[in-house]
Scaffold this motif. Structure first.
Motif, PDB file in Angstrom:
ATOM      1  N   VAL A  44      -6.308  10.474  -2.293  1.00 50.44           N
ATOM      2  CA  VAL A  44      -5.611   9.180  -2.326  1.00 50.44           C
ATOM      3  C   VAL A  44      -4.167   9.399  -2.787  1.00 50.44           C
ATOM      4  O   VAL A  44      -3.214   8.885  -2.197  1.00 50.44           O
ATOM      5  N   GLY A  50       2.478  11.107   0.524  1.00 50.26           N
ATOM      6  CA  GLY A  50       2.918  11.311   1.907  1.00 50.26           C
ATOM      7  C   GLY A  50       3.771  10.143   2.397  1.00 50.26           C
ATOM      8  O   GLY A  50       4.827  10.345   3.019  1.00 50.26           O
ATOM      9  N   VAL A 138     -14.474   4.786   7.102  1.00 49.37           N
ATOM     10  CA  VAL A 138     -13.673   4.839   5.871  1.00 49.37           C
ATOM     11  C   VAL A 138     -14.262   3.899   4.812  1.00 49.37           C
ATOM     12  O   VAL A 138     -14.262   4.204   3.623  1.00 49.37           O
TER      13      VAL A 138
HETATM   14  C1  EIS Z   1      -2.487   5.953   6.531  1.00 48.40           C
HETATM   15  O1  EIS Z   1      -3.629   6.178   5.724  1.00 48.40           O
HETATM   16  C2  EIS Z   1      -1.368   6.830   6.042  1.00 48.40           C
HETATM   17  O2  EIS Z   1      -1.015   6.455   4.723  1.00 48.40           O
HETATM   18  C3  EIS Z   1      -0.173   6.698   6.950  1.00 48.40           C
HETATM   19  C4  EIS Z   1      -0.564   6.927   8.398  1.00 48.40           C
HETATM   20  O3  EIS Z   1      -0.934   8.292   8.567  1.00 48.40           O
HETATM   21  C5  EIS Z   1      -1.703   6.036   8.747  1.00 48.40           C
HETATM   22  C6  EIS Z   1      -2.199   6.302  10.154  1.00 48.40           C
HETATM   23  O4  EIS Z   1      -2.113   5.144  10.883  1.00 48.40           O
HETATM   24  O5  EIS Z   1      -2.801   6.211   7.875  1.00 48.40           O
HETATM   25  O6  EIS Z   1      -6.887   7.002   5.730  1.00 48.40           O
HETATM   26  C7  EIS Z   1      -6.173   6.726   4.552  1.00 48.40           C
HETATM   27  C8  EIS Z   1      -5.594   5.339   4.670  1.00 48.40           C
HETATM   28  N1  EIS Z   1      -4.847   5.028   3.470  1.00 48.40           N
HETATM   29  C9  EIS Z   1      -4.689   5.268   5.872  1.00 48.40           C
HETATM   30  C10 EIS Z   1      -7.063   6.856   3.366  1.00 48.40           C
HETATM   31  C11 EIS Z   1      -6.813   7.827   2.484  1.00 48.40           C
HETATM   32  C12 EIS Z   1      -7.721   8.036   1.334  1.00 48.40           C
HETATM   33  C13 EIS Z   1      -8.283   9.456   1.369  1.00 48.40           C
HETATM   34  C14 EIS Z   1      -9.393   9.583   2.374  1.00 48.40           C
HETATM   35  C15 EIS Z   1     -10.012  10.980   2.346  1.00 48.40           C
HETATM   36  C16 EIS Z   1     -11.470  10.979   2.016  1.00 48.40           C
HETATM   37  C17 EIS Z   1     -11.773  11.743   0.753  1.00 48.40           C
HETATM   38  C18 EIS Z   1     -12.400  10.905  -0.331  1.00 48.40           C
HETATM   39  C19 EIS Z   1     -11.475  10.575  -1.454  1.00 48.40           C
HETATM   40  C20 EIS Z   1     -11.226   9.116  -1.787  1.00 48.40           C
HETATM   41  C21 EIS Z   1     -11.331   8.172  -0.597  1.00 48.40           C
HETATM   42  C22 EIS Z   1     -11.008   6.722  -0.734  1.00 48.40           C
HETATM   43  C23 EIS Z   1     -11.371   6.020   0.577  1.00 48.40           C
HETATM   44  C24 EIS Z   1     -10.426   5.022   1.033  1.00 48.40           C
HETATM   45  C25 EIS Z   1     -11.998   4.032  -7.925  1.00 48.40           C
HETATM   46  C26 EIS Z   1     -10.837   3.836  -7.040  1.00 48.40           C
HETATM   47  C27 EIS Z   1     -11.067   4.161  -5.583  1.00 48.40           C
HETATM   48  C28 EIS Z   1      -9.804   4.592  -4.969  1.00 48.40           C
HETATM   49  C29 EIS Z   1      -9.609   4.300  -3.530  1.00 48.40           C
HETATM   50  C30 EIS Z   1      -8.240   3.748  -3.266  1.00 48.40           C
HETATM   51  C31 EIS Z   1      -7.839   3.898  -1.866  1.00 48.40           C
HETATM   52  C32 EIS Z   1      -6.343   3.910  -1.666  1.00 48.40           C
HETATM   53  C33 EIS Z   1      -6.100   4.254  -0.229  1.00 48.40           C
HETATM   54  C34 EIS Z   1      -4.687   4.462   0.170  1.00 48.40           C
HETATM   55  C35 EIS Z   1      -4.244   3.778   1.430  1.00 48.40           C
HETATM   56  C36 EIS Z   1      -5.141   4.010   2.647  1.00 48.40           C
HETATM   57  O7  EIS Z   1      -6.051   3.276   2.906  1.00 48.40           O
HETATM   58  S1  EIS Z   1       2.263   7.612   7.039  1.00 48.40           S
HETATM   59  O8  EIS Z   1       0.772   7.652   6.527  1.00 48.40           O
HETATM   60  O9  EIS Z   1       2.582   6.315   7.553  1.00 48.40           O
HETATM   61  O10 EIS Z   1       3.103   7.918   5.858  1.00 48.40           O
HETATM   62  O11 EIS Z   1       2.371   8.626   8.029  1.00 48.40           O
END
Ligand code: EIS
Length: 203
Positions: A44, A50, A138
């Motif tokens: 995250v 990024g 997701v």
């Molecule tokens: C976006 O991410 C990028 O940020 C953006 C661009 O590439 C775009 C594509 O259209 O996608 O998929 C991301 C999303 N971000 C979309 C999720 C990232 C989280 C990591 C997922 C990996 C799995 C491993 C597990 C670890 C945790 C997973 C959490 C699942 C969502 C107790 C608190 C829990 C915390 C969870 C908080 C979630 C925050 C998520 C961040 C935003 C998100 O949804 S660009 O990139 O434009 O810069 O190119």
């Protein structure tokens, strides 16, 4: 972790502009919050960093044109598939999630109903912010990793960076951070609505 010494979110100007460099440093700092939740959440942190990097690059490439976050939106609003608009949109969504989660901790504390189990707050914040932008896969991942959310006691202790008996201090610092964070998010939301830049596309 939430002390004022660490890059606070900027106070918007009277005409509702957000200083871009301060906003990005503060966002980068807040991304580290997920590291405090546990190593499982480092992806995250990387995702948010990024977004910040892409926006930083855009600012570097347009030094005279970008002072405020508002400038990025004005410059890029007409561009199809703008990298910066996308990065700022996801950054804003992540900030919104974090903001509601922290707000939940602060409110429960103030109401005298602090719950050791933070997962309900985490799920509530998710429902209100990120869930609709996440596809089935997701959402399942989120549901799974949210179980690794630390207890209130452990989270507040780690945010105190080793100092003891700091719970109320940390909660007060959280409340302080929320003030400008909320103002920043509100302004960005208004700009995305005004230029019709929000999308419902799921990841
Ligand atoms: C976006 O991410 C990028 O940020 C953006 C661009 O590439 C775009 C594509 O259209 O996608 O998929 C991301 C999303 N971000 C979309 C999720 C990232 C989280 C990591 C997922 C990996 C799995 C491993 C597990 C670890 C945790 C997973 C959490 C699942 C969502 C107790 C608190 C829990 C915390 C969870 C908080 C979630 C925050 C998520 C961040 C935003 C998100 O949804 S660009 O990139 O434009 O810069 O190119």
């Amino acid at each position: 972790f939430f002390t004022k010494a660490h890059s606070p979110f900027p106070e918007p100007t009277l005409d509702e502009k957000i200083k871009a460099d301060e906003f990005l440093s503060a966002s980068n700092h807040l991304a580290q919050f997920f590291g405090f939740l546990g190593t499982i959440f480092t992806p995250v942190q990387s995702d948010i960093s990024g977004n910040v990097k892409k926006l930083g690059k855009f600012i570097e490439e347009n030094p005279e044109k970008v002072v405020y976050v508002n400038d990025i939106i004005l410059l890029e609003a007409g561009v199809t598939q703008s990298i910066s608009i996308d990065a700022l949109l996801w950054l804003k969504r992540a900030l919104e999630f974090t903001m509601l989660f922290i707000d939940g901790i602060v409110c429960d504390t103030k109401n005298g109903t602090p719950n050791e189990d933070l997962r309900p707050l985490c799920l509530q914040a998710y429902e209100k912010t990120l869930k609709k932008y996440h596809g089935w896969m997701v959402q399942q991942i989120f549901n799974l990793v949210s179980r690794a959310c630390p207890s209130r006691r452990d989270l507040l202790a780690s945010l105190a960076l080793g100092e003891t008996d700091m719970e109320s201090v940390v909660v007060a610092q959280m409340e302080e951070v929320l003030v400008n964070l909320k103002k920043n998010v509100t302004i960005i939301n208004q700009l995305y609505a005004q230029y019709n830049l929000d999308t419902e596309v799921k990841v």
